[in-house]
Design a protein around this motif. Structure first.
Motif, mmCIF file in Angstrom:
data_model
loop_
_atom_site.group_PDB
_atom_site.id
_atom_site.type_symbol
_atom_site.label_atom_id
_atom_site.label_comp_id
_atom_site.label_asym_id
_atom_site.label_seq_id
_atom_site.Cartn_x
_atom_site.Cartn_y
_atom_site.Cartn_z
ATOM 1 N N UNK A 1 0.860 -1.179 0.000
ATOM 2 C CA UNK A 1 0.000 0.000 0.000
ATOM 3 C C UNK A 1 0.901 1.236 0.000
ATOM 4 N N UNK A 2 0.710 2.110 -0.994
ATOM 5 C CA UNK A 2 1.566 3.284 -1.125
ATOM 6 C C UNK A 2 0.821 4.564 -0.755
ATOM 7 N N UNK A 3 1.548 5.455 -0.102
ATOM 8 C CA UNK A 3 1.072 6.821 0.098
ATOM 9 C C UNK A 3 2.085 7.727 -0.588
ATOM 10 N N UNK A 4 1.613 8.613 -1.462
ATOM 11 C CA UNK A 4 2.507 9.459 -2.242
ATOM 12 C C UNK A 4 2.393 10.911 -1.799
ATOM 13 N N UNK A 5 3.546 11.501 -1.519
ATOM 14 C CA UNK A 5 3.617 12.931 -1.237
ATOM 15 C C UNK A 5 4.551 13.548 -2.269
ATOM 16 N N UNK A 6 4.036 14.494 -3.045
ATOM 17 C CA UNK A 6 4.801 15.127 -4.123
ATOM 18 C C UNK A 6 5.120 16.569 -3.728
#
Length: 317
Positions: free
Chosen positions: A54-59
């Motif tokens: 499960x990925x959480x992306x912060x850009x």
């Protein structure tokens, strides 16, 4: 002797045993400029290895303020929910190491000088709950390959004074200039300025003379690659790049890391940790086989002869 059916069953059991223990993982991806091929290959390799993630992306969108606010608001309150924090680039990786304080394993990627940035104690012994992949290609090799096409005595170095990564490369290039006997000319290029236009005007008016310019692996400098190439080449100034993106935007030559390799290597670091290897004993991955890339269109434009021997190991784009 085993028959084919028994071999198939044994192979299946071995695969099942090797992956059955792997619980679903939660990984936070902290990115400087959005997803690249490195992250794509990182995900693909973990999937190939049998992990459900499960990925959480912060850009960060190449903005330090956005990075800090997003991390504090969207990651730190739930940090204990993550098995790993993946970080792209020097700026992001340095910030996250200071925030994480070894609480969660950190896997960095595309950090040119992890020792100088104080992310690790050394390439072979990181000294903490951290390891990663570095696209660092030896500067001497980069210049040696460039000199197979052209010679230079005055090399201009574009660098971003606001980026630690750029400043590290500047220090290394200064040392190399003294060793090899060429003159290095600083071309400081901060974001949101008209400094590039000033350099171009100075070159056109013969107020400054250059044989070639070098672009380090800096995100902002890379966004300027096309402008730099279009300005330098009509003046017969050769261009040397440090990453594949720069070559795609008109830079003449570069000896660069493969970002796909970097992504897979970062995934393998997670896999090693899941196999009970301590992070501090997992070496930082360096490029196995750098790519020597020549922009053939630009070479023809500059009337540069490409020796036949180079075709055996260079990539012509």
């Amino acid at each position: 002797m085993f028959n084919y059916r028994q071999v198939f069953i044994l192979s299946f059991l071995c695969f099942f045993i090797s992956t059955a223990h792997a619980k679903p993982l939660s990984i936070a991806l902290i990115l400087w400029r959005g997803e690249t091929i490195a992250e794509q290959q990182f995900k693909s390799e973990l999937e190939r290895l049998g992990y459900q993630v499960n990925y959480k992306v912060i850009n960060a969108k190449q903005d330090k303020k956005t990075l800090v606010l997003s991390v504090y608001d969207n990651l730190m309150p739930e940090l204990n929910q993550y098995d790993y924090v993946y970080t792209f680039g020097t700026t992001v990786s340095m910030l996250m190491k200071n925030l994480l304080r070894n609480q969660v394993p950190q896997v960095f990627n595309i950090v040119v000088a992890p020792e100088e940035a104080k992310l690790v104690n050394s390439i072979n012994n990181t000294g903490g709950n951290i390891s990663g992949a570095s696209p660092a290609v030896d500067l001497e090799l980069q210049l040696k390959n460039a000199k197979k096409l052209f010679q230079f005595e005055r090399l201009g170095l574009f660098f971003n004074p606001r980026e630690r990564n750029s400043l590290i490369i500047r220090e290394k290039m200064q040392t190399l200039a003294l060793k090899q006997g060429f003159q290095l000319i600083d071309l400081s290029l901060p974001p949101n300025t008209n400094q590039l236009e000033k350099y171009i005007e100075a070159l056109k008016n013969n107020e400054m003379q250059l044989d070639a310019v070098y672009l380090p692996m800096d995100t902002f400098i890379s966004t300027q690659a096309e402008k730099i190439a279009k300005a330098m080449h009509p003046l017969n100034i050769k261009t040397i790049g440090a990453n594949p993106k720069q070559l795609r935007h008109g830079i003449l030559v570069g000896t660069v890391a493969d970002y796909a390799e970097m992504g897979k290597a970062a995934a393998q670091i997670v896999h090693q940790h899941q196999q009970n290897h301590s992070f501090k004993n997992i070496p930082v991955h360096l490029p196995n086989q750098p790519r020597f890339i020549i922009n053939e269109v630009i070479a023809k434009q500059l009337n540069i002869f490409i020796p036949e021997a180079i075709y055996k190991y260079a990539e012509l784009k």
